[in-house]
Each structure stands twice: as C-alpha cells, then as structure tokens.
Design an enzyme around this catalytic site. Sequence first.
Site, PDB file in Angstrom:
ATOM      1  N   ARG A  46       0.822  -1.214   0.000  1.00 45.19           N
ATOM      2  CA  ARG A  46       0.000   0.000   0.000  1.00 45.19           C
ATOM      3  C   ARG A  46       0.856   1.264   0.000  1.00 45.19           C
ATOM      4  O   ARG A  46       0.427   2.313  -0.494  1.00 45.19           O
ATOM      5  CB  ARG A  46      -0.912   0.020   1.234  1.00 45.19           C
ATOM      6  N   ASP A  87      -3.526  -1.160  -3.905  1.00 44.31           N
ATOM      7  CA  ASP A  87      -4.617  -1.273  -2.933  1.00 44.31           C
ATOM      8  C   ASP A  87      -5.468  -2.455  -3.386  1.00 44.31           C
ATOM      9  O   ASP A  87      -6.129  -2.390  -4.430  1.00 44.31           O
ATOM     10  CB  ASP A  87      -5.436   0.024  -2.913  1.00 44.31           C
ATOM     11  N   GLU A 210      11.491 -20.551  22.325  1.00 47.45           N
ATOM     12  CA  GLU A 210      11.753 -19.171  21.925  1.00 47.45           C
ATOM     13  C   GLU A 210      12.050 -18.348  23.171  1.00 47.45           C
ATOM     14  O   GLU A 210      11.395 -18.510  24.200  1.00 47.45           O
ATOM     15  CB  GLU A 210      10.547 -18.563  21.212  1.00 47.45           C
ATOM     16  N   ASP A 229       0.080 -21.427  16.508  1.00 47.81           N
ATOM     17  CA  ASP A 229       1.202 -20.689  15.931  1.00 47.81           C
ATOM     18  C   ASP A 229       2.382 -21.590  15.620  1.00 47.81           C
ATOM     19  O   ASP A 229       3.084 -21.379  14.623  1.00 47.81           O
ATOM     20  CB  ASP A 229       1.644 -19.578  16.891  1.00 47.81           C
ATOM     21  N   HIS A 234       4.826 -25.901  12.137  1.00 51.78           N
ATOM     22  CA  HIS A 234       6.236 -26.287  12.225  1.00 51.78           C
ATOM     23  C   HIS A 234       6.436 -27.647  12.887  1.00 51.78           C
ATOM     24  O   HIS A 234       7.141 -28.519  12.366  1.00 51.78           O
ATOM     25  CB  HIS A 234       7.020 -25.237  13.024  1.00 51.78           C
ATOM     26  N   LYS A 328       7.140 -19.687  24.587  1.00 53.55           N
ATOM     27  CA  LYS A 328       7.821 -18.393  24.549  1.00 53.55           C
ATOM     28  C   LYS A 328       8.478 -18.128  25.907  1.00 53.55           C
ATOM     29  O   LYS A 328       8.089 -18.687  26.923  1.00 53.55           O
ATOM     30  CB  LYS A 328       6.837 -17.276  24.204  1.00 53.55           C
TER      31      LYS A 328
END
Length: 477
Positions: A46, A87, A210, A229, A234, A328
Amino acid sequence: MRSRADTLLLFGATGDLAQRMLLPSLCALNAGGLLDPNLKIIGTARTAMDDAEFRNFARAALEKFLPAERRGPIAEFLNRLHYQPLDVTNPDSFTELAAKVGPEGKRVAIFLSTAPSLFEPTIRGLEAAGLAGDGSRIGLEKPLGLDLASSREINDAVASAFPERRIFRIDHYLGKETVQNLLALRFANILFEPLWNAQHIEHVQITVGETVGLEKRADFYDQTGALRDMVQNHMLQLLSLVAMEPPSSFESEAVRDEKVKVLRALRPVGRGESVTGQYRGGAVGGQIVPGYDEELGRESETETFVAIKAHVDNWRWKGVPFYLRTGKRMPKRVTEILVQFRDVPHSIFKGVQTKPNKLLIGIQPEENITLSLMAKVPGLDRDGIALREVPLDIAMPDAFSGKERRIAYERLLLDLIDMDQTLFVRRDEVEAQWAWVDKIRELWGEERLTPKTYAAGSWGPSAGIALAERDGVTWHE
C-alpha cells in the site's frame, strides 16, 4: 512439470518479513549467481513509492539484515527491483500492476505475505488482471486460517484461480538445511533406517523454544496461541518427517504423500496428554522481562506454552510416544529433535550401567547432529571394565567448510521460482494438521483447561515437565 518464472511479485514488500528475510534472501541468491539474469523482481504494497525509493528501502534492509560478505554486487541486485503501489480493494490497482509486469511476463511467481483477510480480494484482482494464468504460481505465507473451517475458506479462494500444482504453501522450517538433512540421514544411510521403528526406538522429543515474548505480534498472537502458531505447522511438519515411511523418490508428490499418511495416523490427544502454560515476569538471558499479561496490557487465557504426548498409530510407531514442547520466554532459543533408542536387551558388563543411544538433531540456532554411544573408558580395568557415554558430533559448518550458511527462504524462493513443490505443504497436509489441532482445542474447551503460569526463563510449568517424567522420560535441555 517445472517452469522457471521470469517475474517475481512480492506482495507485502515493505513489511517486516520482506526486510528481514525476502530481500536479503534474493540478494544472496543473486550474489551466488542463482537467479536468472532476466528475472524481474517487483515489490508491491500500500505504501506509495517509486522504483528508486524502493531500491533505497531495500538497500537499507540489506545493510541491516544481510552480512556484507553475502551481498555481492549490490547495485546489480538493486537494479533488478521495481515497485508498484497497490490497494487490493481497488481493481484498477491490479491493472496497473499487470502493466508493470509487462506483456513479457508470462511466467509469474507470486509471493503473498499479507493478512489472510486480504487473500480473497488479492486472488480476484490477480485473476482479473491476467496474472493467474497457466505460467503463474503463488506462494502463501502463514497464517492460513485459525481452524480447519477458516483454512478451507482460504484454500477455496486460492483454488478458484490456481490449481493445486501451482500453489506453494510455505513453512519456512522446511527450508532449513538440517530439516532437509533429516531426510538424507534417514534415507541415504542404511545404518539408521532398519532401526527407525518401535522395536528399537523408545520415544521421540521435539522441542521448539523461543526466548522472545510478543514483540510486535500482540494482537495476532493473542487470538492464535502456541498451539496454532507453532504446533499446527512447524512441529507437525517435523514430526511427519521423523515418522514418514520411505518415499519412492525425492519427488514432491512422493514425499508429501508419505507425510500425509503420518498426519492422518495421529491419534486424537486424550485427557491428561496435553499441558498449557502462560509466562509471567522473570529473567531471560540475564534481562528482566514482563509477564504475558503485562506485555498484552490485559488478562488473557491464551497459551504461550504447550506440551503434548502424541502417538502415531501405525505399524512402525505403535506404542512410541512423541513428546512435543514449545513455548515463549524459554531459557534459550532452540529447535531440536531427540530420538531416544531402546537400551540393550542384556548387558554383558556386570555392575556397569549402560545408557540407551540417543540421536540429537539440532535445527536452530546451531545446525548439528549428535549421536551418543557407550564406549570404554581408557585404563587397565583391573576391577572391571568402565563404560561412559560419548557423543559423536557432526557440526554442519565444520563438516562442510567453505559452504555458506543460507537463509531458509533462499531455498524456498528459489523453489517457487523453479516451480518445485517438494518443500511446500499440500492442502491435504494442512487440513490433516488442522483436524488434529481442532480436536485438541475442543478437548481443552470440554475440560475448561486454562494455562498454568510459569516464570519467564524457565522450561514451562511443572505440569509440562511431569507430562514426560510420569513415563520415566526426562526432557532434553
């Protein structure tokens, strides 16, 4: 049938992924002489800018994220780059994009790194502008939905313009050297494959840790969580590569056929076979970090840690547990696979405790393979032989000195351009992954499972450790 692209379109070309991974990967490929001299690269987003401004933007990204020794003739690469503002809600924008591609652009490789809500109008615009023809192929960056139903909606939208043979669903883990080396390790060495089954393997661990928290993904992550996630894509891809049967060849369909069989053989996770967690304040790498709720600015029941005991119900793996763990704010950044073999059935060494062999495959941050063996301790042994566990290490940078360590996206972008689908995820794979994950979420809802807290800098809640230890298994750390 493979067909090399003459034009590469990068949607989301001013985003974080483009700066950190895509532009550096393409520059490195150019430096290595791996891109066709006539390949035209067009970025689109954009943001309003012209070719010169985009080249300056790309130069800044390369100087920040790509080592100088890998850039090669940077001016030559920058001259390949073009830019067209777009756009996706305006059909005229796609007409202008098609004009930028030009009539010579018959074989277009499209890399779509945009919000899933923009997939459908983007596909419609590409098709209307004549950019979805037989020579075109499209790469889709995750997330591809939040469940099976939304994933099917996205896949249906893409399939309305592109057949499956021209759709490249990206899981960047499959571009990592050590992940690909797992296939070589299994299927190019007679040492391992005869032992790669329930008779000789006791269990498998897959860990993805992580150290980071939310970073700039707060809204996305809070509606997604660790299960969707990391596990859905993965980790299940790593599991399928470990557990798959030998394919008939290293062709895309043969490899992906075997992966799908594994995913369909996954037993639904039962009660007590999963643990969720959410980090609180603590210390990671010597730095004090806030808790998830503090970073988010509100209370939430989204999980930042998941541990699962999975089973593949087929002849090869019956009775072998696969322990999956991801989170995490872990103590270190690590992705690894541990294959724990069974102990010898009878030890001839009286009074000596033998230990089962272990194969540790490190994927990140270091790419290496370690095989632990029992060996005799040097000495005269008047009181009996002494044994000790000894690691045999294969550090990939040392084993292949002189070879450059490449970014995973280099392999994937090159395969997209060359139309090789081997390292990409097929629709039935994605849907099998979502079907398994959706059942886990349904179970959590029935049990009203809420995440247990854990301190940042730890390996998750104590229940995650206990998930393995109650089977007599210790997580590798």
